[in-house]
Design a protein around this motif. Structure first.
Motif, PDB file in Angstrom:
ATOM      1  N   UNK A  25     -18.826  64.266  34.950  1.00  0.00           N
ATOM      2  CA  UNK A  25     -18.217  65.430  35.587  1.00  0.00           C
ATOM      3  C   UNK A  25     -17.329  66.209  34.634  1.00  0.00           C
ATOM      4  N   UNK A  26     -16.842  65.592  33.580  1.00  0.00           N
ATOM      5  CA  UNK A  26     -15.899  66.244  32.684  1.00  0.00           C
ATOM      6  C   UNK A  26     -16.561  66.863  31.453  1.00  0.00           C
ATOM      7  N   UNK A  27     -17.885  66.784  31.362  1.00  0.00           N
ATOM      8  CA  UNK A  27     -18.570  67.323  30.196  1.00  0.00           C
ATOM      9  C   UNK A  27     -18.867  68.804  30.413  1.00  0.00           C
ATOM     10  N   UNK A  28     -18.448  69.613  29.463  1.00  0.00           N
ATOM     11  CA  UNK A  28     -18.617  71.054  29.565  1.00  0.00           C
ATOM     12  C   UNK A  28     -19.777  71.549  28.700  1.00  0.00           C
ATOM     13  N   UNK A  29     -19.846  71.043  27.467  1.00  0.00           N
ATOM     14  CA  UNK A  29     -20.891  71.436  26.539  1.00  0.00           C
ATOM     15  C   UNK A  29     -21.434  70.192  25.858  1.00  0.00           C
ATOM     16  N   UNK A  30     -22.777  70.100  25.761  1.00  0.00           N
ATOM     17  CA  UNK A  30     -23.418  68.989  25.062  1.00  0.00           C
ATOM     18  C   UNK A  30     -24.423  69.604  24.105  1.00  0.00           C
ATOM     19  N   UNK A  61     -25.509  56.594  32.406  1.00  0.00           N
ATOM     20  CA  UNK A  61     -25.837  56.091  33.734  1.00  0.00           C
ATOM     21  C   UNK A  61     -25.469  57.171  34.747  1.00  0.00           C
ATOM     22  N   UNK A  62     -25.391  56.838  35.991  1.00  0.00           N
ATOM     23  CA  UNK A  62     -25.128  57.820  37.021  1.00  0.00           C
ATOM     24  C   UNK A  62     -23.743  58.435  36.990  1.00  0.00           C
ATOM     25  N   UNK A  63     -22.842  57.892  36.196  1.00  0.00           N
ATOM     26  CA  UNK A  63     -21.470  58.385  36.197  1.00  0.00           C
ATOM     27  C   UNK A  63     -20.899  58.659  34.813  1.00  0.00           C
ATOM     28  N   UNK A  64     -21.439  57.994  33.774  1.00  0.00           N
ATOM     29  CA  UNK A  64     -20.832  58.050  32.447  1.00  0.00           C
ATOM     30  C   UNK A  64     -21.875  58.252  31.349  1.00  0.00           C
ATOM     31  N   UNK A  65     -21.410  58.837  30.254  1.00  0.00           N
ATOM     32  CA  UNK A  65     -22.159  58.877  29.005  1.00  0.00           C
ATOM     33  C   UNK A  65     -21.392  58.004  28.028  1.00  0.00           C
ATOM     34  N   UNK A  66     -22.094  57.204  27.251  1.00  0.00           N
ATOM     35  CA  UNK A  66     -21.464  56.290  26.301  1.00  0.00           C
ATOM     36  C   UNK A  66     -21.812  56.775  24.898  1.00  0.00           C
ATOM     37  N   UNK A  67     -20.789  57.138  24.147  1.00  0.00           N
ATOM     38  CA  UNK A  67     -20.963  57.751  22.842  1.00  0.00           C
ATOM     39  C   UNK A  67     -20.334  56.873  21.772  1.00  0.00           C
ATOM     40  N   UNK A  68     -21.145  56.427  20.809  1.00  0.00           N
ATOM     41  CA  UNK A  68     -20.618  55.635  19.701  1.00  0.00           C
ATOM     42  C   UNK A  68     -20.149  56.598  18.625  1.00  0.00           C
ATOM     43  N   UNK A  69     -18.854  56.543  18.352  1.00  0.00           N
ATOM     44  CA  UNK A  69     -18.271  57.450  17.368  1.00  0.00           C
ATOM     45  C   UNK A  69     -17.730  56.659  16.194  1.00  0.00           C
ATOM     46  N   UNK A  79     -27.859  61.791  17.897  1.00  0.00           N
ATOM     47  CA  UNK A  79     -26.503  62.264  17.652  1.00  0.00           C
ATOM     48  C   UNK A  79     -26.258  63.542  18.437  1.00  0.00           C
ATOM     49  N   UNK A  80     -25.121  63.549  19.162  1.00  0.00           N
ATOM     50  CA  UNK A  80     -24.754  64.719  19.947  1.00  0.00           C
ATOM     51  C   UNK A  80     -23.287  65.066  19.713  1.00  0.00           C
ATOM     52  N   UNK A  81     -22.926  66.272  20.094  1.00  0.00           N
ATOM     53  CA  UNK A  81     -21.526  66.701  20.118  1.00  0.00           C
ATOM     54  C   UNK A  81     -21.222  67.075  21.561  1.00  0.00           C
ATOM     55  N   UNK A  82     -20.110  66.577  22.067  1.00  0.00           N
ATOM     56  CA  UNK A  82     -19.726  66.783  23.453  1.00  0.00           C
ATOM     57  C   UNK A  82     -18.354  67.428  23.498  1.00  0.00           C
ATOM     58  N   UNK A  83     -18.213  68.455  24.307  1.00  0.00           N
ATOM     59  CA  UNK A  83     -16.917  69.061  24.565  1.00  0.00           C
ATOM     60  C   UNK A  83     -16.594  68.852  26.032  1.00  0.00           C
ATOM     61  N   UNK A  84     -15.396  68.354  26.304  1.00  0.00           N
ATOM     62  CA  UNK A  84     -14.984  68.071  27.674  1.00  0.00           C
ATOM     63  C   UNK A  84     -14.274  69.276  28.283  1.00  0.00           C
ATOM     64  N   UNK A  85     -14.071  69.218  29.587  1.00  0.00           N
ATOM     65  CA  UNK A  85     -13.349  70.281  30.286  1.00  0.00           C
ATOM     66  C   UNK A  85     -11.949  70.488  29.725  1.00  0.00           C
ATOM     67  N   UNK A  86     -11.352  69.429  29.184  1.00  0.00           N
ATOM     68  CA  UNK A  86     -10.006  69.507  28.619  1.00  0.00           C
ATOM     69  C   UNK A  86      -9.988  70.034  27.186  1.00  0.00           C
ATOM     70  N   UNK A  87     -11.167  70.363  26.629  1.00  0.00           N
ATOM     71  CA  UNK A  87     -11.234  70.920  25.288  1.00  0.00           C
ATOM     72  C   UNK A  87     -11.360  69.905  24.171  1.00  0.00           C
TER      73      UNK A  87
END
Length: 110
Positions: free
Chosen positions: A101-106, A65-73, A46-54
Motif C-alpha cells: 500500500x505504501x509503494x508509489x513508484x516501482x 506476497x499479498x501484503x508485502x514486497x521483500x527487497x534485498x538491498x 533489480x528494482x527501484x522503489x519509491x514509497x509514499x513517504x518519499x
C-alpha cells in the motif's frame, strides 16, 4: 465482510479511534492486487522503489506476497559513501519488507 467495531466480541465499551470507509476496502484490495501482479513476474530482478513517504530503495526483489514486497538491498552500496543513518543495521545485505500500500513508484532496473 464489514463489521462495525462495536460488533466484535470483547470490544464492549471500546472507543473507536479510526474506522475506514467500507467502500474504500474494495478499491484498496484492487490496488494491492494490481501492485502484486505487476511485481510478481519480476522476482529475482533489480528494482527501484519509491514509497509514499518519499523514501527510495534499490535492490533485488526476492519475494512478493499479498501484503508485502521483500527487497534485498546492499546498504553499503545504497549510501554511496555517505554517513549511514543510525537506525540502519550494520549488515551489508539486508531484506527490507515494504508494504504494498505504501509503494508509489516501482522501476525495473535490470
Amino acid at each position: 465482510m464489514y463489521m462495525n467495531p462495536s460488533q466484535y466480541p470483547g470490544h464492549h465499551g471500546s472507543q473507536v479511534l479510526y474506522q475506514a470507509d467500507p467502500n474504500w476496502q474494495h478499491e484498496m484490495m484492487q490496488k494491492r492486487n494490481t501492485i502484486m501482479g505487476a511485481l510478481h513476474p519480476h522476482v529475482g530482478r533489480t528494482i527501484r522503489v519509491t514509497t509514499l513517504d518519499g523514501h527510495t530503495y534499490e535492490g533485488v526483489l526476492v519475494n512478493v506476497d499479498g501484503h508485502h514486497a521483500y527487497l534485498q538491498v546492499n546498504t553499503h552500496a545504497q549510501h554511496h559513501g555517505q554517513h549511514r543513518p543510525i537506525y540502519t543495521p550494520a549488515q551489508y545485505n539486508q531484506i527490507l519488507t515494504l508494504v504494498l500500500f505504501e509503494l508509489l513508484v516501482i522501476v525495473l532496473l535490470a
